[in-house]
Each structure stands twice: as structure tokens, then as C-alpha cells.
Design an enzyme around this catalytic site. Sequence first.
Site, PDB file in Angstrom:
ATOM      1  N   HIS A  78      -6.912   4.310  -3.791  1.00  7.26           N
ATOM      2  CA  HIS A  78      -5.879   3.786  -2.891  1.00  7.26           C
ATOM      3  C   HIS A  78      -4.879   2.989  -3.720  1.00  7.26           C
ATOM      4  O   HIS A  78      -5.022   1.796  -3.930  1.00  7.26           O
ATOM      5  CB  HIS A  78      -6.522   2.903  -1.817  1.00  7.26           C
ATOM      6  CG  HIS A  78      -5.591   2.499  -0.726  1.00  7.26           C
ATOM      7  ND1 HIS A  78      -6.031   2.203   0.545  1.00  7.26           N
ATOM      8  CD2 HIS A  78      -4.239   2.339  -0.683  1.00  7.26           C
ATOM      9  CE1 HIS A  78      -5.009   1.860   1.313  1.00  7.26           C
ATOM     10  NE2 HIS A  78      -3.906   1.943   0.574  1.00  7.26           N
ATOM     11  N   GLU A 149      -2.016   7.757   3.610  1.00  8.74           N
ATOM     12  CA  GLU A 149      -2.202   6.532   4.401  1.00  8.74           C
ATOM     13  C   GLU A 149      -1.073   6.500   5.436  1.00  8.74           C
ATOM     14  O   GLU A 149       0.001   5.968   5.199  1.00  8.74           O
ATOM     15  CB  GLU A 149      -2.173   5.284   3.532  1.00  8.74           C
ATOM     16  CG  GLU A 149      -2.545   4.041   4.330  1.00  8.74           C
ATOM     17  CD  GLU A 149      -2.397   2.751   3.566  1.00  8.74           C
ATOM     18  OE1 GLU A 149      -2.911   1.733   4.052  1.00  8.74           O
ATOM     19  OE2 GLU A 149      -1.761   2.741   2.501  1.00  8.74           O
ATOM     20  N   HIS A 215      -5.340   0.671   9.657  1.00  4.13           N
ATOM     21  CA  HIS A 215      -4.195   0.323  10.488  1.00  4.13           C
ATOM     22  C   HIS A 215      -4.519   0.721  11.933  1.00  4.13           C
ATOM     23  O   HIS A 215      -3.768   1.473  12.576  1.00  4.13           O
ATOM     24  CB  HIS A 215      -2.931   1.007   9.987  1.00  4.13           C
ATOM     25  CG  HIS A 215      -2.505   0.530   8.626  1.00  4.13           C
ATOM     26  ND1 HIS A 215      -1.687  -0.556   8.445  1.00  4.13           N
ATOM     27  CD2 HIS A 215      -2.818   0.972   7.386  1.00  4.13           C
ATOM     28  CE1 HIS A 215      -1.486  -0.754   7.152  1.00  4.13           C
ATOM     29  NE2 HIS A 215      -2.170   0.166   6.481  1.00  4.13           N
ATOM     30  N   HIS A 236      -8.971  -0.571   3.081  1.00  8.64           N
ATOM     31  CA  HIS A 236      -8.821  -2.033   2.940  1.00  8.64           C
ATOM     32  C   HIS A 236      -9.481  -2.815   4.089  1.00  8.64           C
ATOM     33  O   HIS A 236      -8.825  -3.400   4.941  1.00  8.64           O
ATOM     34  CB  HIS A 236      -7.369  -2.448   2.743  1.00  8.64           C
ATOM     35  CG  HIS A 236      -6.336  -1.805   3.605  1.00  8.64           C
ATOM     36  ND1 HIS A 236      -6.407  -1.748   4.974  1.00  8.64           N
ATOM     37  CD2 HIS A 236      -5.164  -1.209   3.272  1.00  8.64           C
ATOM     38  CE1 HIS A 236      -5.334  -1.156   5.454  1.00  8.64           C
ATOM     39  NE2 HIS A 236      -4.566  -0.806   4.430  1.00  8.64           N
ATOM     40  N   GLY A 269      -8.471 -12.014  -3.898  1.00 14.31           N
ATOM     41  CA  GLY A 269      -8.506 -13.397  -3.458  1.00 14.31           C
ATOM     42  C   GLY A 269      -7.416 -13.762  -2.473  1.00 14.31           C
ATOM     43  O   GLY A 269      -7.383 -14.898  -1.992  1.00 14.31           O
ATOM     44  N   ASP A 294      -4.644  -0.974  -3.954  1.00 12.19           N
ATOM     45  CA  ASP A 294      -3.526  -0.935  -2.999  1.00 12.19           C
ATOM     46  C   ASP A 294      -2.243  -1.395  -3.689  1.00 12.19           C
ATOM     47  O   ASP A 294      -1.357  -1.980  -3.069  1.00 12.19           O
ATOM     48  CB  ASP A 294      -3.818  -1.801  -1.765  1.00 12.19           C
ATOM     49  CG  ASP A 294      -2.973  -1.426  -0.548  1.00 12.19           C
ATOM     50  OD1 ASP A 294      -2.305  -0.376  -0.595  1.00 12.19           O
ATOM     51  OD2 ASP A 294      -2.963  -2.195   0.439  1.00 12.19           O
ATOM     52  N   LEU A 328       1.356  -9.325   4.354  1.00 13.09           N
ATOM     53  CA  LEU A 328       0.971  -8.821   3.045  1.00 13.09           C
ATOM     54  C   LEU A 328       1.412  -7.369   2.908  1.00 13.09           C
ATOM     55  O   LEU A 328       1.260  -6.576   3.841  1.00 13.09           O
ATOM     56  CB  LEU A 328      -0.536  -8.938   2.854  1.00 13.09           C
ATOM     57  CG  LEU A 328      -1.079 -10.353   2.625  1.00 13.09           C
ATOM     58  CD1 LEU A 328      -2.591 -10.377   2.784  1.00 13.09           C
ATOM     59  CD2 LEU A 328      -0.683 -10.875   1.255  1.00 13.09           C
ATOM     60  N   ALA A 329       1.941  -7.024   1.755  1.00 14.21           N
ATOM     61  CA  ALA A 329       2.523  -5.695   1.548  1.00 14.21           C
ATOM     62  C   ALA A 329       1.959  -5.076   0.286  1.00 14.21           C
ATOM     63  O   ALA A 329       2.582  -5.097  -0.775  1.00 14.21           O
ATOM     64  CB  ALA A 329       4.045  -5.796   1.468  1.00 14.21           C
TER      65      ALA A 329
END
Length: 402
Positions: A78, A149, A215, A236, A269, A294, A328-329
Site C-alpha cells: 500500500h 484503493e 474507507h 490501514h 506514531g 501509505d 491525515l493524507a
Amino acid sequence: MPDSKTEWRLYNAQIAAGSAIIHGSVHIRNGQIHAVEATGAAPPHAGSAELPSPDGRRHCPAIDADGGWLLPGFIDIHCHGGLGGDFMDASDTSYEQITRFHAAHGTTAMLATTVTASKPAIDKVLAAAASFRQEGSSKGARLLGAHLEGPFISPRWPGAQNPAYIAEPNTEWLKQWTAEYPDLIRIVTLAPEQPGASELIRFLKEKGIVASCGHTDASYDVITEAANSGLQHAVHTFNAMRGLHHREPGTAGAVLTLDDISTEVIADGHHVHAGAIRLLLRCKPLNKVILITDAISAAGLGDGSYELGGLPLSVKDGVARLQKDGSLAGSTLTMLSAFRFVIEHCGLSPLEASRLASANPALLLGMEEHLGTIASGKSADLVLLNRQLEHQATWVNGELAG
């Protein structure tokens, strides 16, 4: 250092060999692992840079690992990009940038991961990925295929995906893509609660493609039903999915408790607290947890302004967030950093962390006979770290990469 055109050995290494760490050497021949031996330090004879080959008939170049760690190369299932390249660029130049950047951090194989986009844009990515996989990279990680994805995700959990291109699961699209590009698509991430998802999951199972939830706003029961139909994986974990509640365990609860579903985790983290990763590791069989990056195009470039799927984002202190709402991207993570994180913060040994980064993704993709572990007959996809777990070298098919 030697490449696949020569026969060579690496010695005096702590080798992650299957279920044990052995102090010994690995012999490489024609891009494959020829032998793994427990030989201790085994210094070269008379201070030379050569060692006998296992059959004793000749000498071959040798590398002293100085007691460092020799691991199977990391497999990132990923990843969106790195060093300015994005798989959505659908260009050899970008793909070379991405695969070389991640190889320099221990990744030897990866999937070209898309974002939610228009069908014509995804068409271009698949064509580019098929071509690049055929030609290969001169110094980068090998491209094993593609991970879609989206666009078949929930509008309630778009995360950093562009909501303008979200579509209901469409089996006809997959029929076209799999006919045109056999064995290219390895994973499809979707929201199982969306109309048409059940049909698509069954089709993916028939084709040997990993059906993954992500998602998604799916309930515990929906995920359970989807698993019975062929859902195998969760992207994720904890991020962009319905969370755990004691009266409705949600997507996260189902993923934690259904042993047949493998799980990804972004161990940086920021996306997931170390305590939640420890919880995941306690709930799941160890062979069902997979480290991913990711990573986006900003990985390796530092703080600044970038975009993902046409959406502006900012990276500050290594953390990527959408400018519009702070979501978050993706990440700027490397597999080596994720590997070290779970050792330093989640209590795993290097051998256990290696399973999460190499053996488990190979198993999910059905490639465990050739990749993911250090054993005779397997591809010489290797990463050498020093005793402090700092990167020293990466080999793909026995050739130096990065």
C-alpha cells in the site's frame, strides 16, 4: 558490491531465516538464494575478500556484514508514491523515482496503489503499471502489480480521497480490467456496505484478487457477512473506518476479532497510537498483521505543500494533512521506519517485525514460494541493516538497488 552477474556470499550476519535468527552466511547465485548456513563469523581466508562456494570448488566475492541484520526485503502492498513521484502520474519516470526511493529504504517489492479517481485515470495507471512491471526498474523495487484503493468507497469515510470520484462498486469495470491486464490487480479496497459490493467481492474471490475493506462505514455484521463471501483484508486498520464501540463493534471490531481477515497498519506514531498497534497484535494472529507505508509523493522531500488525488495538502514535521480540513493524507513513512517503530514502541523482536514487513505481505499475495523469507531457492531480495538497524544495502534479485 557484487550483483546478480556474479556468485557471491554475505557472511557474519544475523539472518532472519524463517522462524529463527541464525548467525551465518547466505550464498547467492544467479539472483537466487543458493544456501543459508549457520557459520558464525566465518572470516575470509587470509584476509581476502573471497570465500569458498558451498561446493568448495571455487571462491566467490564476499561481504562482511559485521554482525548486522540480514532480512528478507520489505514488501509494501500500500504505497502511493515517493520522492516527488505518484503512481497516479502513470509514467515510467515517476515509477522509477518511487521504486528507487523505497528500495533505498529496504523495500524490494511493492504494489502501485491508486487513489479514488475517474475511470480513465485508473485505466492509465493500470496500463503504465503493466508496462513498468514488464520492463522492470534498473535499480528499484520490483512492481508486483496494482492495488486499487477506491473509487468504491464510502462517502462518509473519504479520508484524503477525492469525494468527487467516489463510485458504487462496479463489477463490470473489474471484468474489463482483469481481461485486459491479467494478474496485474492484486488488491481492491472497497466499502462492503455499498450497493454492488457483495457481487464484486465474489468476483474478486473467483479471480484470486484480495478483496479488502477500507474507507468504510460497515457494521460488524456487514463485515462478518462480507468475510463469509470472500473479504480477506483491511487497509490501514483503525484509519478511515467505523471504529470500535462496545454496543456496535463496527468495522474495527470485526477486523480485530475475525482471524481470517488480515490487517494493514501505518506504524508511524501519527496514524495509530503505539498502544492501539499493541492491541492489534494481541488480537490478531501474527501472520495476519502487515506493515505498510501509505506513502505519498512527499515522502523523502521534507515539509511543504503537495497534493494527493488533486487535493492540496501540507506536510509539517513529516505529517501530511489535507489543507481543507486537516485530515491525515497518506504518510511520508518508509518501510524501514515502520519496521523500527514496531520494535522500539510495540515490543516486537526484529524477527517478528520482519514477518510483518516481508513474510506476511508475501503470504497475502500468494507469493510466499518466491518472496518474503530467506531460504534456499527463493529470490535474493534482501536488505542489510547494521546492528543499530540502520540501512546498509538492498538487493533485488541479487542486484544492488536504491
